[in-house]
Design a protein around this motif. Structure first.
Motif, PDB file in Angstrom:
ATOM      1  N   GLU A 286      30.446 -25.258 -38.539  1.00 54.48           N
ATOM      2  CA  GLU A 286      31.144 -26.420 -38.894  1.00 54.48           C
ATOM      3  C   GLU A 286      30.372 -27.534 -38.554  1.00 54.48           C
ATOM      4  O   GLU A 286      29.345 -27.753 -37.675  1.00 54.48           O
ATOM      5  N   ILE A 287      30.181 -28.592 -39.419  1.00 47.75           N
ATOM      6  CA  ILE A 287      29.173 -29.777 -39.568  1.00 47.75           C
ATOM      7  C   ILE A 287      30.241 -31.236 -39.492  1.00 47.75           C
ATOM      8  O   ILE A 287      31.169 -31.314 -40.438  1.00 47.75           O
ATOM      9  N   THR A 288      30.006 -32.017 -38.722  1.00 45.71           N
ATOM     10  CA  THR A 288      30.875 -33.013 -38.753  1.00 45.71           C
ATOM     11  C   THR A 288      29.911 -34.531 -38.402  1.00 45.71           C
ATOM     12  O   THR A 288      28.835 -34.058 -38.113  1.00 45.71           O
ATOM     13  N   GLY A 289      30.637 -35.640 -38.332  1.00 49.14           N
ATOM     14  CA  GLY A 289      29.831 -36.675 -37.801  1.00 49.14           C
ATOM     15  C   GLY A 289      29.171 -37.720 -39.003  1.00 49.14           C
ATOM     16  O   GLY A 289      29.663 -37.541 -40.129  1.00 49.14           O
ATOM     17  N   ASP A 290      28.040 -38.381 -38.733  1.00 46.47           N
ATOM     18  CA  ASP A 290      27.517 -39.280 -39.733  1.00 46.47           C
ATOM     19  C   ASP A 290      26.036 -39.415 -39.384  1.00 46.47           C
ATOM     20  O   ASP A 290      25.353 -38.866 -38.432  1.00 46.47           O
ATOM     21  N   ILE A 291      25.515 -40.428 -40.221  1.00 46.50           N
ATOM     22  CA  ILE A 291      23.802 -40.504 -39.892  1.00 46.50           C
ATOM     23  C   ILE A 291      23.685 -41.828 -39.198  1.00 46.50           C
ATOM     24  O   ILE A 291      24.020 -42.875 -39.707  1.00 46.50           O
ATOM     25  N   ARG A 292      23.058 -41.663 -38.126  1.00 45.04           N
ATOM     26  CA  ARG A 292      23.025 -42.833 -37.209  1.00 45.04           C
ATOM     27  C   ARG A 292      21.502 -43.267 -37.303  1.00 45.04           C
ATOM     28  O   ARG A 292      21.281 -44.284 -36.351  1.00 45.04           O
ATOM     29  N   ARG A 293      20.535 -42.396 -37.606  1.00 44.11           N
ATOM     30  CA  ARG A 293      19.266 -42.797 -37.271  1.00 44.11           C
ATOM     31  C   ARG A 293      18.290 -41.922 -38.237  1.00 44.11           C
ATOM     32  O   ARG A 293      18.708 -40.885 -38.775  1.00 44.11           O
ATOM     33  N   GLY A 294      17.231 -42.676 -38.559  1.00 44.16           N
ATOM     34  CA  GLY A 294      16.143 -41.970 -39.364  1.00 44.16           C
ATOM     35  C   GLY A 294      15.312 -40.712 -38.519  1.00 44.16           C
ATOM     36  O   GLY A 294      15.533 -40.681 -37.359  1.00 44.16           O
ATOM     37  N   GLU A 318      17.158 -46.962 -40.173  1.00 46.05           N
ATOM     38  CA  GLU A 318      15.797 -47.351 -40.311  1.00 46.05           C
ATOM     39  C   GLU A 318      14.999 -46.180 -41.209  1.00 46.05           C
ATOM     40  O   GLU A 318      15.609 -45.128 -41.489  1.00 46.05           O
ATOM     41  N   PRO A 319      13.870 -46.374 -41.647  1.00 45.41           N
ATOM     42  CA  PRO A 319      13.322 -45.216 -42.390  1.00 45.41           C
ATOM     43  C   PRO A 319      12.905 -44.114 -41.680  1.00 45.41           C
ATOM     44  O   PRO A 319      12.778 -43.941 -40.396  1.00 45.41           O
ATOM     45  N   SER A 320      12.882 -43.008 -42.669  1.00 47.25           N
ATOM     46  CA  SER A 320      12.605 -41.598 -42.133  1.00 47.25           C
ATOM     47  C   SER A 320      11.079 -41.322 -42.848  1.00 47.25           C
ATOM     48  O   SER A 320      10.653 -41.835 -43.859  1.00 47.25           O
TER      49      SER A 320
END
Length: 354
Positions: A286-294, A318-320
């Motif tokens: 199971e996957i949850t959450g959001d994108i908080r950083r590169g 920020e850039p990845s």
């Protein structure tokens, strides 16, 4: 034209993934090299895997469908069709070129113009060193492969454009005159796919030794009873990992069992590195959450995750940086150009120093 409507709302999705393409290719080939019976459940029916399947049947493999299973009952060897069209499937081509040496008459392999431009020189050089006989004036396809007993022994590689060359030789090594030893002096792109091949062969009771710089395959034409179920495809899982983190949705992937034979299981660790949460159960993920950083990630071993990671990176604050991706220019298309073009179309920015 497709219209995509932007929406970010909570919710849940549960979906079944398609079977692994990489494992389907390998199991089909192992079934074609087994003098016993091989039962493959949950195989992927996609363009590339069906090209491999038809190619193996053309080389003499007998197989039948029964209750959603494929039963391979006779190995390749007695060529049924001497002209084999491979479309744009580089994996099928690199796997079938050495196997065609085990036919009882010459076989011509060819495909699309794009396939004919892809790198095959290292594979034909290896085949020649093993005692193969072929006509490939440009050291690429189209090529005619003549019957030959491949000798095995030691091969050394300094640079390779694709791990599929190693996998193709490892699989063909089962029928060689003596054990096959492959020495790798430089890093091979997508090395986890080689490890997948080795672990699969070991799971089936075959003698394979693997280290980062050396692979040994014991020559022994198998005569065993094998029954394998193809795992869900973790390259395909990456898209739904992106859906979960970009859309703020809980995504459940039943049937995904970790650890996996597939190197693309790294998508779950990368999702956590970007800020997501991944819960691993005995029968699902199971996957949850959001994108908080590169992120900064070495993608040399995970080329199939690069498109997904590129899209996910658009939503980071920020850039990845995705490193070691230059070999993606030489896939079924120039993936780097395609990724950059589409990101720019969406208003994003990319830099490529390949």
């Amino acid at each position: 034209m497709y219209r995509i409507i932007a929406s970010k709302k909570s919710g849940e999705i549960t979906l079944s993934l398609p079977p692994s393409k990489s494992l389907t290719h390998r199991l089909l080939i192992l079934g074609a090299l087994n003098r016993g019976q091989t039962v493959i459940e949950n195989r992927l029916r996609a363009e590339d895997t069906e090209i491999t399947y038809r190619g193996l049947k053309a080389l003499g493999m007998h197989a039948r469908e029964e209750d959603h299973r494929l039963i391979c009952e006779q190995p390749l060897g007695k060529v049924a069709q001497a002209d084999i069209y491979l479309g744009n499937s580089g994996s099928s081509a690199r796997f079938l070129v050495p196997l065609a040496s085990y036919g009882d008459r010459p076989v011509r392999l060819h495909g699309t113009a794009r396939l004919h431009r892809r790198p095959f020189a290292e594979l034909f050089q290896a085949l020649q060193a093993l005692g193969g006989r072929f006509e490939a004036p440009q050291q690429t396809l189209p090529a005619t492969i003549h019957p030959a007993e491949l000798q095995g022994g030691r091969l050394t590689f300094d640079h390779l454009p694709s791990s599929q060359i190693i996998t193709g030789l490892m699989l063909a090594g089962l029928w060689m005159h003596r054990d096959l030893i492959l020495e790798l002096r430089e890093r091979v792109p997508s090395l986890p796919y080689v490890a997948m091949t080795a672990r699969l062969m070991q799971r089936l009771g075959l003698s394979v030794e693997l280290s980062p710089s050396r692979i040994e395959v014991a020559a022994a034409r198998p005569e065993m009873h094998w029954q394998m179920t193809v795992e869900p495809d973790l390259s395909a899982a990456s898209y739904w990992v992106a859906v979960a983190l970009i859309g703020g949705i809980r995504v459940t992937l039943p049937g995904v069992i970790l650890p996996s034979l597939q190197g693309d299981e790294r998508i779950f660790g990368l999702a956590e590195a970007m800020g997501g949460q991944v819960m691993v159960y005995t029968d699902r993920v199971e996957i949850t959450g959001d994108i908080r950083r590169g992120i900064t990630a070495d993608c040399g071993d995970i080329p199939d995750l690069v498109p997904t990671l590129s899209v996910m990176a658009l939503f980071a604050p920020e850039p990845s940086r995705l490193m070691n991706v230059a070999h993606l220019q030489f896939k079924e298309s120039d993936r780097i150009a395609a990724i950059r073009q589409n990101i720019h179309t969406l208003g994003g920015r990319t830099e490529f120093d390949g």
